[in-house]
Design an enzyme around this catalytic site. Structure first.
Site, short mmCIF file in Angstrom:
data_model
loop_
_atom_site.label_atom_id
_atom_site.label_comp_id
_atom_site.label_asym_id
_atom_site.label_seq_id
_atom_site.Cartn_x
_atom_site.Cartn_y
_atom_site.Cartn_z
N ARG A 299 -2.89 -9.98 5.99
CA ARG A 299 -3.39 -10.15 4.61
C ARG A 299 -2.33 -9.61 3.64
NH1 ARG A 299 -6.33 -7.04 0.98
NH2 ARG A 299 -7.93 -8.17 -0.21
N LYS B 24 0.82 -1.22 0.00
CA LYS B 24 0.00 0.00 0.00
C LYS B 24 0.85 1.27 0.00
CE LYS B 24 -4.38 -1.76 1.70
NZ LYS B 24 -5.38 -1.79 2.79
#
Length: 266
Positions: A240, A206
């Protein structure tokens, strides 16, 4: 938790695993690399993403759930649409991972009568606009904790057992870089007071990692390892990720260190 995006537009791997064969091969690779569960998503929720139709999401996700069911691995489906939740559970999914925290009309009803796991994620705004305006919080850690308290209350009032619930602070979902790192530093404090819900984190590749390293999406593996270890140190139990093998290596080294420290002090 290995990420399997069967989407054309996810921020880091969109379009790579759209075909059934490619998706199954990707799932098999992640399991071989040590993933404990697979999270299947048929609609991108990256900032600025456009929603897909119900039929299209069903077409992408349900055949993959059915095909992976025989692998005997827990399957999570990343969706906020109640009709997809129902179909996924009918197809054999074990968990619903909802970026809207089961706030959409009909979502709680779609899962209440099953025994599936539920991931309640915090998001400020919605994917199309969540990063367009500067996100504002009174106190990001306290605000996320209050959101979790409210959602847990709504779910348990609907008859959902608390042991089905895990919580995700929603890194990158309506948060600045500072908000994201505050939520990582104080991860344990996002828990509703007096509870111990499992915490799920998703920081893989991210922009919060790119912001501090200056690296592009595909070059954030080392940063992802560091973020995963930081999260595990602060109580995350489900991590995750896209890059299963290197992140698992980092977590193994962290765990071996923790275990050695415990043995020595006993």
């Amino acid at each position: 938790m290995g990420i399997l995006n069967v989407t054309p537009d996810s921020f880091s791997d969109g379009g790579r695993f759209l075909s059934r064969g490619d998706a199954l091969a990707r799932a098999e690779q992640m399991l071989a690399d040590g993933a404990d569960m697979i999270d299947i998503g048929g609609e991108s929720t990256r900032p600025g993403s456009q929603p897909v139709s119900l039929d299209e999401e069903l077409e992408r996700v349900i055949p993959i759930v059915e095909a992976l069911r025989s692998m005997n691995v827990p399957l999570s489906v990343d969706t906020y649409k109640p009709a997809v939740m129902r179909a996924a559970l009918d197809a054999g999914a074990d968990m619903i991972n909802d970026v809207w925290g089961l706030r959409r009309e009909g979502a709680i009803e779609a899962v209440a009568d099953s025994q599936c796991g539920l991931c309640v994620m915090h998001m400020l705004g919605e994917p199309q606009t969540m990063q367009a305006r500067e996100p504002v919080y009174r106190d990001v850690v306290g605000d996320v904790r209050e959101f979790f308290e409210e959602r847990v209350d709504a779910l348990t009032k609907a008859g959902i057992s608390s042991d089905r619930i895990c919580l995700d602070p929603g890194y990158g979902f309506g948060k600045t870089e500072q908000h994201n790192y505050a939520l990582l530093a104080c991860l344990a404090e996002t828990q509703p007071a007096g509870t111990r819900f499992p915490l799920l984190v998703g920081m893989s590749r991210k922009s919060m990692l790119g912001a501090v390293t200056g690296r592009k999406t595909g070059e954030r593996v080392a940063a992802g390892v560091a973020a995963a270890v930081c999260a595990a140190q602060r109580g995350a139990v489900i991590i995750r990720v896209h890059d299963v093998a290197p992140i698992l290596d980092g977590l193994k080294v962290w765990k071996a260190t923790e275990d050695a420290g415990r043995i020595r002090h006993h």
